[in-house]
Design an enzyme around this catalytic site. Structure first.
Site, PDB file in Angstrom:
ATOM      1  N   LYS A 203       0.820  -1.221   0.000  1.00  0.00           N
ATOM      2  CA  LYS A 203       0.000   0.000   0.000  1.00  0.00           C
ATOM      3  C   LYS A 203       0.852   1.268   0.000  1.00  0.00           C
ATOM      4  O   LYS A 203       2.033   1.251   0.328  1.00  0.00           O
ATOM      5  CB  LYS A 203      -0.980  -0.030   1.167  1.00  0.00           C
ATOM      6  CG  LYS A 203      -2.119  -1.026   0.858  1.00  0.00           C
ATOM      7  CD  LYS A 203      -3.278  -0.974   1.787  1.00  0.00           C
ATOM      8  CE  LYS A 203      -4.357  -1.933   1.256  1.00  0.00           C
ATOM      9  NZ  LYS A 203      -5.397  -2.203   2.228  1.00  0.00           N
ATOM     10  N   ARG A 237      -3.322 -10.186   4.877  1.00  0.00           N
ATOM     11  CA  ARG A 237      -3.741 -10.277   3.468  1.00  0.00           C
ATOM     12  C   ARG A 237      -2.585  -9.735   2.634  1.00  0.00           C
ATOM     13  O   ARG A 237      -2.271  -8.551   2.705  1.00  0.00           O
ATOM     14  CB  ARG A 237      -5.003  -9.430   3.276  1.00  0.00           C
ATOM     15  CG  ARG A 237      -5.571  -9.436   1.869  1.00  0.00           C
ATOM     16  CD  ARG A 237      -6.798  -8.526   1.801  1.00  0.00           C
ATOM     17  NE  ARG A 237      -7.385  -8.542   0.471  1.00  0.00           N
ATOM     18  CZ  ARG A 237      -6.961  -7.797  -0.548  1.00  0.00           C
ATOM     19  NH1 ARG A 237      -5.947  -6.972  -0.383  1.00  0.00           N
ATOM     20  NH2 ARG A 237      -7.563  -7.874  -1.724  1.00  0.00           N
TER      21      ARG A 237
HETATM   22  N1  HH2 Z   1      -7.332  -3.935   0.661  1.00  0.00           N
HETATM   23  C1  HH2 Z   1      -7.637  -3.986  -0.635  1.00  0.00           C
HETATM   24  C2  HH2 Z   1      -8.727  -4.757  -1.075  1.00  0.00           C
HETATM   25  N2  HH2 Z   1      -9.447  -5.478  -0.229  1.00  0.00           N
HETATM   26  N3  HH2 Z   1      -9.871  -6.227   1.964  1.00  0.00           N
HETATM   27  C3  HH2 Z   1      -9.588  -6.211   3.276  1.00  0.00           C
HETATM   28  N4  HH2 Z   1     -10.298  -6.952   4.135  1.00  0.00           N
HETATM   29  N5  HH2 Z   1      -8.558  -5.448   3.762  1.00  0.00           N
HETATM   30  C4  HH2 Z   1      -7.781  -4.683   2.958  1.00  0.00           C
HETATM   31  O1  HH2 Z   1      -6.865  -3.985   3.470  1.00  0.00           O
HETATM   32  C5  HH2 Z   1      -8.072  -4.680   1.554  1.00  0.00           C
HETATM   33  C6  HH2 Z   1      -9.150  -5.477   1.090  1.00  0.00           C
HETATM   34  C7  HH2 Z   1      -6.823  -3.213  -1.615  1.00  0.00           C
HETATM   35  O2  HH2 Z   1      -5.773  -3.989  -2.111  1.00  0.00           O
HETATM   36  P1  HH2 Z   1      -5.784  -4.836  -3.488  1.00  0.00           P
HETATM   37  O3  HH2 Z   1      -6.840  -5.871  -3.496  1.00  0.00           O
HETATM   38  O4  HH2 Z   1      -4.417  -5.375  -3.690  1.00  0.00           O
HETATM   39  O5  HH2 Z   1      -6.037  -3.759  -4.615  1.00  0.00           O
HETATM   40  P2  HH2 Z   1      -7.339  -3.336  -5.431  1.00  0.00           P
HETATM   41  O6  HH2 Z   1      -8.395  -2.917  -4.477  1.00  0.00           O
HETATM   42  O7  HH2 Z   1      -6.828  -2.214  -6.308  1.00  0.00           O
HETATM   43  O8  HH2 Z   1      -7.791  -4.525  -6.226  1.00  0.00           O
END
Ligand code: HH2
Length: 263
Positions: A203, A237
């Site tokens: 992040k 995660r």
């Molecule tokens: N962060 C993201 C997405 N989903 N879910 C939970 N429970 N906690 C988090 O911190 C979280 C999440 C964002 O990361 P990512 O899935 O890698 O990216 P994107 O939302 O651009 O797909």
């Protein structure tokens, strides 16, 4: 928890696993590397992302879920849409990871009607607006109170605490200072008595601290995961499963040897 984003625009791996076969191969690779849960997402929620329809989201994730059926690992689906939750559970998912903490209309019912696990995440605002100067008087207590309220709402809707995981939602309407304060005080959330999930992997707070672009944040992400687990996180995660697993093995060995950080 290993992340597989079946999206064109996720901030760290967007477009890499949009084809179902590539997403499935990635999921299996993360399993081999030691993921205990796989989290499949069909819509990016990064700051500035645009929402997609439930239909589009399902078109992306259902073929992946079908292929992962029977794999020896629980599959979570990252969605806030009740229609996607229902279809994902019918297709074999055993956990729903909801960045909206089941606040969408009928989301509580969708989860109550199944026996799946659920992650309730805190966020302020939505992905289009959430990073516009977020303000809290007391970020730790405000996030804690919100999550406690959502756990109680789940119980009132017939979703027992034993199915629930909570997450402070790093980066979702929080600046770097808020994120660091939440990480330092993770114990306040652990004290609510349900497992805490932490998602700091790659992040922008880590980018700001290290001055590294998203593809160079593995070491920062592993360090953050380690700090989170030391402070009581039950689930991290992450995108970089193999590296995180090794770091957690070192921590595990250290703790098993009977030492503590007070030694
Ligand atoms: N962060 C993201 C997405 N989903 N879910 C939970 N429970 N906690 C988090 O911190 C979280 C999440 C964002 O990361 P990512 O899935 O890698 O990216 P994107 O939302 O651009 O797909």
């Amino acid at each position: 928890m290993g992340v597989v984003n079946v999206t064109p625009d996720s901030f760290s791996d967007g477009g890499l696993f949009l084809e179902a076969e590539l997403a499935v191969a990635r999921a299996k690779e993360l399993r081999r590397q030691g993921a205990d849960i796989l989290d499949i997402g069909g819509e990016s929620t990064r700051p500035g992302a645009h929402p997609v329809s439930a239909m589009q989201e399902l078109d992306r994730i259902l073929p992946v879920l079908e292929d992962l059926r029977g794999l020896d690992v629980p599959v979570s689906v990252d969605t806030y849409k009740p229609a996607v939750m229902r279809a994902a559970l019918a297709a074999g998912a055993s956990m729903i990871n909801d960045i909206n903490a089941l606040q969408s209309e009928t989301a509580l019912n969708a989860i109550a009607a199944s026996d799946c696990a659920v992650c309730l995440m805190h966020k302020r605002g939505n992905p289009q607006t959430m990073q516009g100067n977020p303000h809290y008087d007391d970020v730790v207590n405000e996030v804690r109170a919100f999550l406690a309220r959502r756990v109680a709402e789940c119980e009132a809707a017939g979703i027992s605490r034993s199915r629930v995981v909570i997450d402070p939602g790093f980066g979702f309407g929080k600046n770097s200072m808020h994120n660091l304060e939440l990480l330092r005080n993770l114990g306040a959330l652990v004290g609510l008595g349900v497992p805490v999930l932490v998602g700091l992997s790659r992040k922008s707070t880590l980018g700001r601290i290290t001055n590294q672009p998203v593809e160079q944040r593995t070491i920062a992400s592993v360090s953050a995961a380690l700090l989170a687990v030391q402070r009581g996180a039950a689930i991290v995660r992450v995108h970089d499963v193999a590296q995180t697993r090794d770091a957690l093995r070192v921590l595990g060995a250290f703790e098993e040897a009977g030492f503590s950080f007070d030694d």
